[in-house]
Design a protein around this motif. Structure first.
Motif, PDB file in Angstrom:
ATOM      1  N   LEU A  33     -34.328  45.193  20.096  1.00 43.62           N
ATOM      2  CA  LEU A  33     -33.148  44.795  20.874  1.00 43.62           C
ATOM      3  C   LEU A  33     -32.537  45.970  21.643  1.00 43.62           C
ATOM      4  CD1 LEU A  33     -31.506  42.289  18.354  1.00 43.62           C
ATOM      5  CD2 LEU A  33     -32.541  41.745  20.579  1.00 43.62           C
ATOM      6  N   MET A  34     -32.899  47.183  21.251  1.00 41.55           N
ATOM      7  CA  MET A  34     -32.379  48.352  21.975  1.00 41.55           C
ATOM      8  C   MET A  34     -32.926  48.418  23.402  1.00 41.55           C
ATOM      9  SD  MET A  34     -30.091  49.935  20.349  1.00 41.55           S
ATOM     10  CE  MET A  34     -29.911  51.635  20.896  1.00 41.55           C
ATOM     11  N   HIS A  35     -34.042  47.735  23.668  1.00 37.62           N
ATOM     12  CA  HIS A  35     -34.587  47.734  25.032  1.00 37.62           C
ATOM     13  C   HIS A  35     -33.600  47.143  26.025  1.00 37.62           C
ATOM     14  CE1 HIS A  35     -38.480  49.244  23.952  1.00 37.62           C
ATOM     15  NE2 HIS A  35     -38.667  48.295  23.067  1.00 37.62           N
ATOM     16  N   SER A  36     -32.805  46.182  25.559  1.00 34.30           N
ATOM     17  CA  SER A  36     -31.876  45.531  26.491  1.00 34.30           C
ATOM     18  C   SER A  36     -30.415  45.861  26.194  1.00 34.30           C
ATOM     19  CB  SER A  36     -32.093  44.012  26.441  1.00 34.30           C
ATOM     20  OG  SER A  36     -31.964  43.577  25.102  1.00 34.30           O
ATOM     21  N   ASN A  37     -30.185  46.790  25.264  1.00 33.79           N
ATOM     22  CA  ASN A  37     -28.798  47.132  24.940  1.00 33.79           C
ATOM     23  C   ASN A  37     -28.217  48.009  26.064  1.00 33.79           C
ATOM     24  OD1 ASN A  37     -26.517  48.661  23.818  1.00 33.79           O
ATOM     25  ND2 ASN A  37     -27.073  47.681  21.889  1.00 33.79           N
ATOM     26  N   VAL A  38     -27.065  47.602  26.594  1.00 33.19           N
ATOM     27  CA  VAL A  38     -26.509  48.332  27.756  1.00 33.19           C
ATOM     28  C   VAL A  38     -26.049  49.743  27.385  1.00 33.19           C
ATOM     29  CG1 VAL A  38     -25.843  46.276  29.063  1.00 33.19           C
ATOM     30  CG2 VAL A  38     -24.214  47.289  27.462  1.00 33.19           C
ATOM     31  N   TYR A  39     -25.831  49.992  26.112  1.00 34.09           N
ATOM     32  CA  TYR A  39     -25.378  51.328  25.684  1.00 34.09           C
ATOM     33  C   TYR A  39     -26.543  52.234  25.249  1.00 34.09           C
ATOM     34  CZ  TYR A  39     -20.981  48.820  25.630  1.00 34.09           C
ATOM     35  OH  TYR A  39     -19.905  48.066  25.993  1.00 34.09           O
ATOM     36  N   ALA A  40     -27.762  51.722  25.323  1.00 36.20           N
ATOM     37  CA  ALA A  40     -28.904  52.431  24.743  1.00 36.20           C
ATOM     38  C   ALA A  40     -29.051  53.866  25.277  1.00 36.20           C
ATOM     39  CB  ALA A  40     -30.185  51.631  24.973  1.00 36.20           C
ATOM     40  N   LYS A  41     -29.011  54.017  26.583  1.00 34.56           N
ATOM     41  CA  LYS A  41     -29.248  55.354  27.181  1.00 34.56           C
ATOM     42  C   LYS A  41     -28.245  56.378  26.657  1.00 34.56           C
ATOM     43  CE  LYS A  41     -31.912  55.559  31.316  1.00 34.56           C
ATOM     44  NZ  LYS A  41     -32.100  54.230  31.965  1.00 34.56           N
ATOM     45  N   THR A  42     -26.974  55.959  26.653  1.00 30.77           N
ATOM     46  CA  THR A  42     -25.910  56.852  26.179  1.00 30.77           C
ATOM     47  C   THR A  42     -26.146  57.190  24.709  1.00 30.77           C
ATOM     48  OG1 THR A  42     -24.515  55.522  27.594  1.00 30.77           O
ATOM     49  CG2 THR A  42     -23.397  57.107  26.164  1.00 30.77           C
ATOM     50  N   ARG A  43     -26.544  56.188  23.954  1.00 34.45           N
ATOM     51  CA  ARG A  43     -26.799  56.412  22.522  1.00 34.45           C
ATOM     52  C   ARG A  43     -27.936  57.427  22.310  1.00 34.45           C
ATOM     53  NH1 ARG A  43     -26.845  58.258  17.922  1.00 34.45           N
ATOM     54  NH2 ARG A  43     -28.779  57.855  16.824  1.00 34.45           N
ATOM     55  N   PHE A  44     -29.026  57.271  23.045  1.00 36.01           N
ATOM     56  CA  PHE A  44     -30.164  58.183  22.858  1.00 36.01           C
ATOM     57  C   PHE A  44     -29.742  59.618  23.206  1.00 36.01           C
ATOM     58  CE2 PHE A  44     -32.808  54.210  24.089  1.00 36.01           C
ATOM     59  CZ  PHE A  44     -32.757  53.735  22.783  1.00 36.01           C
ATOM     60  N   LYS A  45     -28.917  59.745  24.243  1.00 40.90           N
ATOM     61  CA  LYS A  45     -28.425  61.065  24.655  1.00 40.90           C
ATOM     62  C   LYS A  45     -27.535  61.659  23.544  1.00 40.90           C
ATOM     63  CE  LYS A  45     -25.925  63.028  28.596  1.00 40.90           C
ATOM     64  NZ  LYS A  45     -24.498  63.000  28.229  1.00 40.90           N
ATOM     65  N   GLN A  46     -26.708  60.798  22.976  1.00 43.21           N
ATOM     66  CA  GLN A  46     -25.807  61.244  21.908  1.00 43.21           C
ATOM     67  C   GLN A  46     -26.600  61.784  20.704  1.00 43.21           C
ATOM     68  OE1 GLN A  46     -24.347  58.157  19.397  1.00 43.21           O
ATOM     69  NE2 GLN A  46     -22.275  59.010  19.282  1.00 43.21           N
ATOM     70  N   ALA A  47     -27.713  61.133  20.384  1.00 42.17           N
ATOM     71  CA  ALA A  47     -28.533  61.594  19.250  1.00 42.17           C
ATOM     72  C   ALA A  47     -29.043  63.011  19.516  1.00 42.17           C
ATOM     73  CB  ALA A  47     -29.692  60.635  19.011  1.00 42.17           C
ATOM     74  N   HIS A  48     -29.478  63.265  20.766  1.00 41.86           N
ATOM     75  CA  HIS A  48     -29.929  64.623  21.128  1.00 41.86           C
ATOM     76  C   HIS A  48     -28.787  65.622  20.937  1.00 41.86           C
ATOM     77  CE1 HIS A  48     -33.983  64.167  22.942  1.00 41.86           C
ATOM     78  NE2 HIS A  48     -33.613  62.902  23.046  1.00 41.86           N
ATOM     79  N   GLU A  49     -27.587  65.231  21.394  1.00 42.19           N
ATOM     80  CA  GLU A  49     -26.433  66.139  21.278  1.00 42.19           C
ATOM     81  C   GLU A  49     -26.076  66.393  19.818  1.00 42.19           C
ATOM     82  OE1 GLU A  49     -24.633  64.526  25.522  1.00 42.19           O
ATOM     83  OE2 GLU A  49     -23.651  63.916  23.642  1.00 42.19           O
ATOM     84  N   ASN A  50     -26.125  65.342  19.021  1.00 39.56           N
ATOM     85  CA  ASN A  50     -25.785  65.516  17.601  1.00 39.56           C
ATOM     86  C   ASN A  50     -26.773  66.430  16.889  1.00 39.56           C
ATOM     87  OD1 ASN A  50     -23.391  64.137  17.540  1.00 39.56           O
ATOM     88  ND2 ASN A  50     -24.301  62.170  16.964  1.00 39.56           N
ATOM     89  N   LEU A  51     -28.035  66.347  17.272  1.00 37.49           N
ATOM     90  CA  LEU A  51     -29.018  67.253  16.674  1.00 37.49           C
ATOM     91  C   LEU A  51     -28.742  68.701  17.061  1.00 37.49           C
ATOM     92  CD1 LEU A  51     -32.326  65.313  16.604  1.00 37.49           C
ATOM     93  CD2 LEU A  51     -31.698  67.053  14.969  1.00 37.49           C
ATOM     94  N   SER A  52     -28.346  68.900  18.315  1.00 39.21           N
ATOM     95  CA  SER A  52     -28.006  70.264  18.745  1.00 39.21           C
ATOM     96  C   SER A  52     -26.823  70.788  17.943  1.00 39.21           C
ATOM     97  CB  SER A  52     -27.625  70.284  20.233  1.00 39.21           C
ATOM     98  OG  SER A  52     -28.710  69.856  20.999  1.00 39.21           O
ATOM     99  N   LYS A  53     -25.822  69.924  17.762  1.00 35.17           N
ATOM    100  CA  LYS A  53     -24.634  70.351  17.010  1.00 35.17           C
ATOM    101  C   LYS A  53     -24.991  70.654  15.556  1.00 35.17           C
ATOM    102  CE  LYS A  53     -21.324  67.522  19.575  1.00 35.17           C
ATOM    103  NZ  LYS A  53     -20.709  66.185  19.533  1.00 35.17           N
ATOM    104  N   LEU A  54     -25.899  69.857  14.997  1.00 37.12           N
ATOM    105  CA  LEU A  54     -26.262  70.044  13.583  1.00 37.12           C
ATOM    106  C   LEU A  54     -26.900  71.403  13.313  1.00 37.12           C
ATOM    107  CD1 LEU A  54     -27.670  66.708  12.069  1.00 37.12           C
ATOM    108  CD2 LEU A  54     -25.680  67.990  11.316  1.00 37.12           C
ATOM    109  N   LYS A  55     -27.504  71.967  14.355  1.00 35.60           N
ATOM    110  CA  LYS A  55     -28.162  73.268  14.180  1.00 35.60           C
ATOM    111  C   LYS A  55     -27.151  74.308  13.671  1.00 35.60           C
ATOM    112  CE  LYS A  55     -31.569  75.929  16.755  1.00 35.60           C
ATOM    113  NZ  LYS A  55     -32.276  76.016  18.039  1.00 35.60           N
ATOM    114  N   THR A  56     -25.991  74.350  14.298  1.00 30.43           N
ATOM    115  CA  THR A  56     -24.943  75.288  13.872  1.00 30.43           C
ATOM    116  C   THR A  56     -24.349  74.845  12.539  1.00 30.43           C
ATOM    117  OG1 THR A  56     -24.318  74.970  16.182  1.00 30.43           O
ATOM    118  CG2 THR A  56     -23.132  76.668  14.960  1.00 30.43           C
ATOM    119  N   VAL A  57     -24.156  73.542  12.401  1.00 31.11           N
ATOM    120  CA  VAL A  57     -23.560  72.995  11.178  1.00 31.11           C
ATOM    121  C   VAL A  57     -24.429  73.331   9.957  1.00 31.11           C
ATOM    122  CG1 VAL A  57     -23.066  70.801   9.998  1.00 31.11           C
ATOM    123  CG2 VAL A  57     -22.345  71.136  12.375  1.00 31.11           C
ATOM    124  N   PHE A  58     -25.731  73.137  10.102  1.00 37.59           N
ATOM    125  CA  PHE A  58     -26.652  73.470   9.001  1.00 37.59           C
ATOM    126  C   PHE A  58     -26.613  74.968   8.695  1.00 37.59           C
ATOM    127  CE2 PHE A  58     -29.641  69.618   9.778  1.00 37.59           C
ATOM    128  CZ  PHE A  58     -29.081  68.915   8.724  1.00 37.59           C
TER     129      PHE A  58
END
Ligand code: DP6
Length: 363
Positions: free
Chosen positions: A229-254
């Protein structure tokens, strides 16, 4: 590594029969995988804690087939009893991985599998189950190719597990695994999980995960449909971008052991995952009223106790309560007194981070 590098050219040994057992744990994602492309390529990178107590143990007994025909041949036992309803999933898995394990049609396999957690607990067994199966098959391939390097073995086991269930590729190693290409993580790949390669503060060692079994019922919507269902979710692109950002943030957090930021990222990821379900068409909700009540109790307690207890969710109603080892004497009594009453029949599992799958050498 590329996909083609997992296709063996020849085998150096011959084996008639044998048996192998692997115990593989489950894992809990901190940055979630939700959305994928063919075949089993994640739309965004994810990272997880490998667990310890929740695990699947699988034994494969294999015998060379007398008449080599073109069919896969296997029996499946779950908790000691034949379980034909699981066979189609295993068959699809074998079809997907045959290209990488060309010996699969040459043997008859008896696959016997057990879970450390109750079948009806609402705990998904696909991550631990598929990784245990992939590891057993890899062990057979290693017997056919005894010079195989340990690093290749691990990588290919994760690669194969991914083809069974995406999250399974994060269960081969511990204690933190990343799956999916990310520009800040060297060596990261969409094809397999890697042990998190950067500094991790010791506060994250032996991290606790108490899993509250809020609802043991069958999920109304499977993960497979949810991903789709993510193929047609209108927020999908923003969500995928957010996951990349959260991983970057986790680097410092870890690296710094920043538990406040850890909480913000992990809880936001859990709620975003469920927000994606609610904003899919057709929409669906997997949380139950008690999931929400538990979340509110955790927030109240965290503010009052000044601890770092936080929650995450997988694709269901159960709540994973995460907390560091040094806070367990405060947090665990709170869980027992205030949160366990929300669990179905008071059921919960005490787990913590672990170090990945293990081969069982005793027959
Ligand atoms: C919510 O790995 O179960 O647990 O690849 O279709 O088998 P398939 O999906 P699966 O999806 C897991 C989704 C999740 C988040 C996560 O573990 O990252």
């Amino acid at each position: 590594m590329t996909e083609n590098e997992f296709i063996p050219t020849s085998y150096t040994a011959k084996i008639k029969s044998g048996t192998v057992t692997y115990r593989s744990p489950s894992n809990i994602a901190l940055v979630k995988y939700w959305g994928k492309r063919e075949i089993q390529i994640p739309e965004n990178p994810s990272v997880s804690f490998t667990l310890n107590a929740c695990a699947t143990t699988t034994t494969i007994t294999f015998d060379e087939k007398k008449n080599t025909n073109e069919a896969f041949s296997f029996d499946l036992l779950f908790e000691g009893k034949p379980m034909d309803s699981f066979k189609p999933k295993i068959l699809v898995f074998m079809q997907r991985i045959e290209k990488y394990l060309p010996f699969l049609k040459e043997y008859h396999f008896t696959i016997a599998t057990t879970n450390s957690f109750p079948h009806s607990s609402g705990i998904a067994s696909s991550a631990s189950g598929m990784s245990a199966l992939a590891l057993c098959f890899m062990d057979i391939e290693k017997r056919l190719n005894p010079n195989m390097k340990e690093s290749y073995f691990t990588m290919k086991a994760s690669f194969l597990a991914r083809l069974g269930s995406g999250s399974a590729c994060r269960s081969v190693e511990g204690d933190i695994v990343q799956w999916g290409k990310h520009e800040d993580t060297e060596g990261s790949s969409d094809l397999y999980g890697i042990k998190y390669p950067y500094k991790v503060h010791e506060i994250f060692r032996n991290y606790h995960d108490t899993i509250l079994l809020i609802d043991k019922g069958e999920k109304q919507v499977s993960s497979t449909i949810g991903h789709d269902l993510m193929h047609s979710n209108v927020y999908a692109k923003t969500r995928f971008k957010q996951a990349h950002e959260n991983l970057s943030k986790l680097k410092t957090v870890f690296a710094e052991g920043d538990l406040k930021s850890f909480t913000t990222i992990v809880e936001s990821e859990a709620l975003t995952l469920h927000a994606m379900m609610m904003t899919s068409i057709p929409y669906f909700i997997l949380m139950k009223p008690k999931t929400m009540e538990v979340i509110n109790e955790i927030w109240k307690f965290r503010a009052a106790s000044n601890t770092n207890v936080c929650f995450t969710l997988d694709a269901g109603a159960n709540v994973h309560v995460l907390y560091p080892e040094h806070e367990k004497d405060i947090v665990y009594p709170f869980i027992k007194a205030k949160l366990v009453p929300y669990c179905q029949n008071g059921a919960y599992i005490t787990d913590r981070t672990g170090f990945g799958a293990k081969k069982n050498n005793t027959p």
